[in-house]
Design an enzyme around this catalytic site. Structure first.
Site, short mmCIF file in Angstrom:
data_model
loop_
_atom_site.label_atom_id
_atom_site.label_comp_id
_atom_site.label_asym_id
_atom_site.label_seq_id
_atom_site.Cartn_x
_atom_site.Cartn_y
_atom_site.Cartn_z
N HIS A 171 -4.95 1.91 7.18
CA HIS A 171 -3.58 2.43 7.33
C HIS A 171 -3.32 3.54 6.31
CE1 HIS A 171 0.94 1.68 7.85
NE2 HIS A 171 0.88 2.42 6.76
N GLU A 172 -3.72 3.29 5.05
CA GLU A 172 -3.44 4.27 3.99
C GLU A 172 -4.30 5.53 4.15
OE1 GLU A 172 -0.81 3.72 2.50
OE2 GLU A 172 -0.66 1.58 2.90
N CYS A 229 5.30 -0.03 7.38
CA CYS A 229 4.99 1.14 6.54
C CYS A 229 6.23 1.47 5.71
CB CYS A 229 4.62 2.32 7.42
SG CYS A 229 4.24 3.82 6.51
N LEU A 230 6.04 1.77 4.44
CA LEU A 230 7.17 2.11 3.57
C LEU A 230 7.87 3.39 4.03
CD1 LEU A 230 5.75 1.23 0.04
CD2 LEU A 230 7.40 -0.07 1.40
N GLY A 256 0.83 -1.20 0.00
CA GLY A 256 0.00 0.00 0.00
C GLY A 256 0.86 1.25 0.00
N GLN A 300 2.94 10.13 1.05
CA GLN A 300 4.24 9.46 1.24
C GLN A 300 5.21 9.77 0.11
OE1 GLN A 300 2.26 5.41 2.04
NE2 GLN A 300 4.16 5.28 3.22
N HIS A 355 -2.77 7.96 6.44
CA HIS A 355 -1.72 8.80 5.84
C HIS A 355 -2.31 10.10 5.29
CE1 HIS A 355 1.99 6.51 6.02
NE2 HIS A 355 1.42 5.43 5.54
NI NI Z 1 2.25 3.48 5.58
#
Ligand code: NI
Length: 167
Positions: free
Chosen positions: A133-134, A91-92, A46, A51, A137
């Site tokens: 989660h996304e 998370c990236l 995701g 991000q 963000h």
């Molecule tokens: Ni994330």
């Protein structure tokens, strides 16, 4: 297509609140393609636009085992949720860290697809977790915000240290 640079915690830009997309045009579709390419390359399941330093309410997800089922959600909104479960998340933007977070088990989400058409989706398990989660963000929220202050500070210190040595 192009690979985009992913911001890392504690970059303050990850805390910005994203604005809704007013028109789904070719520029938005290009961004979706670039975000998907960046997510697959990372690799991740995701990615949210903030991000990659774009404060628009856009997320891309692929929780399939083969990575061949991309989901694009523009202006996503959770309209209902049910149940509570604990899931281990990463998370990236916080690479190398995984912690348990409490989320709704089932959700119904509404948004626009890559053609600007409204649609609704019911999700559970990993997909439901990933969508929540996304969407966080888009509101400047990260999974580390659900952890204790001690844990969060420890992760922040390690991330800051990593940054000093990365080029
Ligand atoms: Ni994330």
């Amino acid at each position: 297509m192009a690979l985009l640079h992913i911001l890392h915690y504690p970059d303050p830009r990850l805390r910005l609140v994203s604005t809704p997309v007013t028109a789904v045009d070719d520029a938005i579709r290009q961004l979706l393609d670039d975000m998907l390419e960046t997510m697959y390359a990372a690799p991740g399941i995701g990615l949210a636009a903030p991000q990659v330093d774009v404060t628009k309410r856009i997320i891309v997800i692929d929780t399939s085992s083969k990575g061949d089922a991309p989901l694009c959600l523009i202006n996503p909104e959770i309209v209902s949720h049910e149940g509570v479960g604990m899931f281990e998340e990463g998370c990236l933007s916080v690479p190398g860290f995984h912690e348990n977070v409490e989320r709704a088990q089932q959700i119904k989400v509404r948004g626009l697809d890559r053609d600007g058409q409204p649609f609704e989706l019911e999700a559970e398990g990993l997909l439901a977790v990933c969508i929540q989660h996304e969407i966080d963000h888009l509101d400047g929220k990260l999974f580390v915000d659900y952890l204790s202050e001690i844990k969060r500070n420890r992760i922040q210190k390690k991330m800051e240290k990593q940054r000093r040595f990365s080029m």
